[in-house]
Design a protein around this motif. Structure first.
Motif, PDB file in Angstrom:
ATOM      1  N   UNK A 191       0.816  -1.209   0.000  1.00 34.93           N
ATOM      2  CA  UNK A 191       0.000   0.000   0.000  1.00 34.93           C
ATOM      3  C   UNK A 191       0.849   1.257   0.000  1.00 34.93           C
ATOM      4  N   UNK A 192       1.954   1.244   0.757  1.00 33.38           N
ATOM      5  CA  UNK A 192       2.788   2.436   0.846  1.00 33.38           C
ATOM      6  C   UNK A 192       4.254   2.170   0.521  1.00 33.38           C
ATOM      7  N   UNK A 193       4.562   0.938   0.027  1.00 34.16           N
ATOM      8  CA  UNK A 193       5.920   0.565  -0.384  1.00 34.16           C
ATOM      9  C   UNK A 193       6.909   0.619   0.776  1.00 34.16           C
ATOM     10  N   UNK A 194       6.425   0.474   2.010  1.00 33.03           N
ATOM     11  CA  UNK A 194       7.288   0.544   3.183  1.00 33.03           C
ATOM     12  C   UNK A 194       7.882  -0.830   3.474  1.00 33.03           C
ATOM     13  N   UNK A 195       9.193  -0.848   3.742  1.00 37.62           N
ATOM     14  CA  UNK A 195       9.849  -2.075   4.193  1.00 37.62           C
ATOM     15  C   UNK A 195       9.583  -2.217   5.696  1.00 37.62           C
ATOM     16  N   UNK A 196       8.791  -3.216   6.048  1.00 39.51           N
ATOM     17  CA  UNK A 196       8.454  -3.353   7.469  1.00 39.51           C
ATOM     18  C   UNK A 196       9.371  -4.349   8.172  1.00 39.51           C
ATOM     19  N   UNK A 197      10.217  -5.022   7.396  1.00 42.07           N
ATOM     20  CA  UNK A 197      11.147  -5.968   8.017  1.00 42.07           C
ATOM     21  C   UNK A 197      12.222  -6.306   6.997  1.00 42.07           C
ATOM     22  N   UNK A 198      13.460  -6.431   7.459  1.00 39.93           N
ATOM     23  CA  UNK A 198      14.566  -6.804   6.578  1.00 39.93           C
ATOM     24  C   UNK A 198      15.642  -7.472   7.420  1.00 39.93           C
ATOM     25  N   UNK A 199      16.207  -8.553   6.902  1.00 41.43           N
ATOM     26  CA  UNK A 199      17.220  -9.292   7.636  1.00 41.43           C
ATOM     27  C   UNK A 199      18.257  -9.855   6.665  1.00 41.43           C
ATOM     28  N   UNK A 200      19.450 -10.070   7.196  1.00 40.47           N
ATOM     29  CA  UNK A 200      20.504 -10.801   6.498  1.00 40.47           C
ATOM     30  C   UNK A 200      20.973 -11.916   7.417  1.00 40.47           C
ATOM     31  N   UNK A 201      21.159 -13.117   6.859  1.00 43.35           N
ATOM     32  CA  UNK A 201      21.547 -14.263   7.677  1.00 43.35           C
ATOM     33  C   UNK A 201      22.693 -15.022   7.032  1.00 43.35           C
ATOM     34  N   UNK A 202      23.589 -15.494   7.868  1.00 43.29           N
ATOM     35  CA  UNK A 202      24.642 -16.398   7.429  1.00 43.29           C
ATOM     36  C   UNK A 202      25.028 -17.265   8.626  1.00 43.29           C
TER      37      UNK A 202
END
Length: 586
Positions: free
Chosen positions: A211-222
């Motif tokens: 709806x608003x193109x907002x990133x509500x969560x982001x992660x990087x894993x290794x």
């Protein structure tokens, strides 16, 4: 079918999913045939349906039955259930010389209460392979697929997860999130990638609210193996937290139990599921007749074996093995008595380890359907799987296939329609399959045959080959068969079919096909049902019935689908064939 699962008219509710008619909240009993006809009338949303259409849909065009009296009796019983005056009916109207229609159907309510709020639609895009290693492509696909399956269990009453086959259409399209959201009417999109930093491999994932193109969560894993588990836990929690106040403890438990102890087991499962999915979506009849390569199946088994070896308590690994053993029987690689007992044992082990695993109930339902020929147990298993994860398109498709096979065509069409909502792009081959099951070969041809279209999946061409042959369009049947074989990476077989057609016509194609089958039978296992189908196509009933009896003795998996098998349609009105069908049904 285009109808809603709940149809309202006056103070009645027709619940198609539950196969139930209610008045003012109380169930109104209705026998099977009148219920099928009422569902069919409701599916037309007030439009006229002819008696010929009713006969074709409910009786499969079997005019040897007293269909006129059958329709009249069913209409009378529907009117009794509705309290409808036959002299001046309010709901079921008779249009003299034309047919019937159901009046008074209410449009779906636009203003839903909070408890009935529209489901949130989520799309998991294919994870991008940024490592430079093509060998990681299958892992990226499988990671996205399993993330979809896991999310489908987070809040099944509120989330609809768009199927992986539809998501795959957006690989490297360059379309923006906004464009994808508009095309599929989705509320959230999950993007992911696999990247390499020196010797380290990382998983990156982002959850975007459309709806608003907002990133509500982001992660990087290794490392990536452990990261695959973390991504699925965390993205589910983040998504649920944005939709509702918090992910409940119960959902956390469900997700935790889905994950193995050893991350490497999960990695192996993902790869195995990727290869199994890639092969299982062929038409099993076409694939078995033409001995299409089963390498993807056999590769999937190696990965599933590794998954349970790394973690003997990993229920998904056993569900994958059950799928493998069952699919290799249905697609003609091993006899039923070798594959299905192992498939049953693997499904039982998965259920023992995780009673609430949708994949395990799906696997057990397949055993009940294809081997036990017990549609009641199969239906219970499929419905339980869908209660646990309504966004599981494979269950919708197999359940629809079973409903068609047992003569509940209206329900089967509704189940196919539900699968189409979950998998709107990848569904085109499955919808064509449903039309073939319904005997609607004309619709298959008119809807899917277009010389200008070159983006059809192999399944569509496999089904077009069947539809063209049934209609007597033999040149078109050869063209579709050749195209299907080429798209399945079998150009030598395609060239053989073309050569036989050019030198001897369609009779030479079928006789050459029979010779190939008999040679395979002499050299190893071949389902006797394949020979029965080929003799039926060659109009040799004595040989056809001989091999049908052998198929019955071995419990050939697809024998349960005699009712929908197009190659036997000319023999269904004979007493000998009807007696055979009775021996198949439980």
């Amino acid at each position: 079918m285009g109808t809603h699962a709940l149809v309202r008219f006056a103070d009645f509710e027709l619940d198609i999913e539950r196969y139930q008619l209610r008045r003012a909240g109380h169930e109104v009993r209705l026998e099977h045939l009148p219920m099928e006809l009422l569902i069919l009338l409701a599916s037309r949303q007030g439009e006229l349906i002819s008696r010929a259409d009713i006969i074709r849909t409910i009786w499969g065009g079997n005019v040897f039955r007293d269909t006129d009296n059958g329709i009249n009796t069913a209409i009378r019983k529907i009117r009794i259930a509705l309290g409808d005056d036959p002299a001046n009916p309010q709901y079921v109207k008779t249009i003299k010389g034309k047919g019937y229609r159901l009046d008074g159907i209410e449009p779906p309510a636009l203003d839903a209460s909070p408890a009935q709020a529209p489901a949130v639609r989520v799309l998991v895009l294919p994870f991008a392979n940024m490592t430079g290693d093509p060998a990681q492509d299958d892992f990226c696909d499988a990671l996205a697929n399993e993330t979809s399956a896991t999310l489908g269990m987070v809040k099944p009453e509120q989330l609809v997860v768009i199927a992986r086959t539809t998501a795959a259409r957006y690989r490297r399209t360059g379309k923006s999130i906004a464009e994808i959201a508009r095309e599929l009417a989705v509320d959230y999109v999950i993007e992911g990638s696999l990247a390499r930093d020196g010797r380290r491999v990382r998983i990156l994932a982002t959850l975007i609210r459309c709806a608003d193109q907002v990133q509500i969560w982001s992660r990087a894993h290794e490392p990536a193996a452990q990261g695959a588990l973390d991504i699925q836990r965390e993205v589910g929690a983040a998504l649920a937290a944005d939709i509702t106040p918090a992910l409940t403890k119960q959902h956390e438990i469900v997700l935790a139990r889905r994950m193995p102890i050893d991350p490497a087991a999960h990695d192996a499962y993902l790869r195995g599921r990727y290869f199994w999915y890639r092969r299982v979506h062929f038409d099993p009849c076409f694939a078995a007749h033409h001995a299409l390569n089963g390498e993807d199946f056999f590769r999937s088994r190696g990965y599933f074996d590794t998954a349970v070896e790394r973690d003997p308590t990993y229920a998904l690994g056993y569900a994958g093995l059950s799928n493998y053993y069952g699919a290799t029987v249905v697609h003609g690689f091993v006899p039923p008595e070798e594959g299905w007992p192992v498939a049953r044992a693997m499904a039982e082990r998965a259920l023992e380890l995780e009673p609430d695993l949708p994949e395990a109930h799906h696997a057990m339902g397949a055993v009940h359907y294809f081997f036990d020929w017990d549609w009641r147990k199969a239906e219970a298993a499929f419905l339980q799987s869908l209660r646990l994860n309504p966004s599981y398109p494979e269950v919708h498709r197999l359940y629809a296939r079973m409903l068609h096979a047992i003569g509940r065509e209206s329900e089967g069409q509704a189940a196919m329609a539900r699968a189409e909502k979950i998998d709107p792009l990848g569904f085109q081959g499955s919808r064509a399959y449903g039309l073939v099951l319904s005997g609607k070969h004309e619709e298959v041809v008119s809807e899917y045959f277009s010389p200008s279209r070159n983006d059809r999946p192999p399944l569509v061409y496999q089904l077009l080959a069947t539809a063209f042959e049934v209609k007597g369009l033999f040149k078109e049947a050869v063209d579709a068969t050749v195209e299907a074989l080429i798209r399945c990476a079998e150009p030598p077989k395609a060239a053989t079919i073309r050569s036989r057609w050019e030198t001897g016509g369609y009779d030479a194609v079928l006789r050459g096909h029979l010779d190939d089958l008999l040679a395979r039978h002499r050299n190893g296992y071949l389902s006797p049902l394949l020979l029965a189908e080929t003799y039926a196509r060659l109009s040799q009933p004595d040989a056809m019935f001989h091999w049908l009896e052998i198929a019955l003795a071995e419990r050939s998996s697809r024998l349960f689908e005699l009712h929908t098998n197009p190659w036997f349609q000319h023999y269904r009105s004979t007493g000998k064939f009807r007696n055979l069908e009775k021996r198949v049904r439980p």
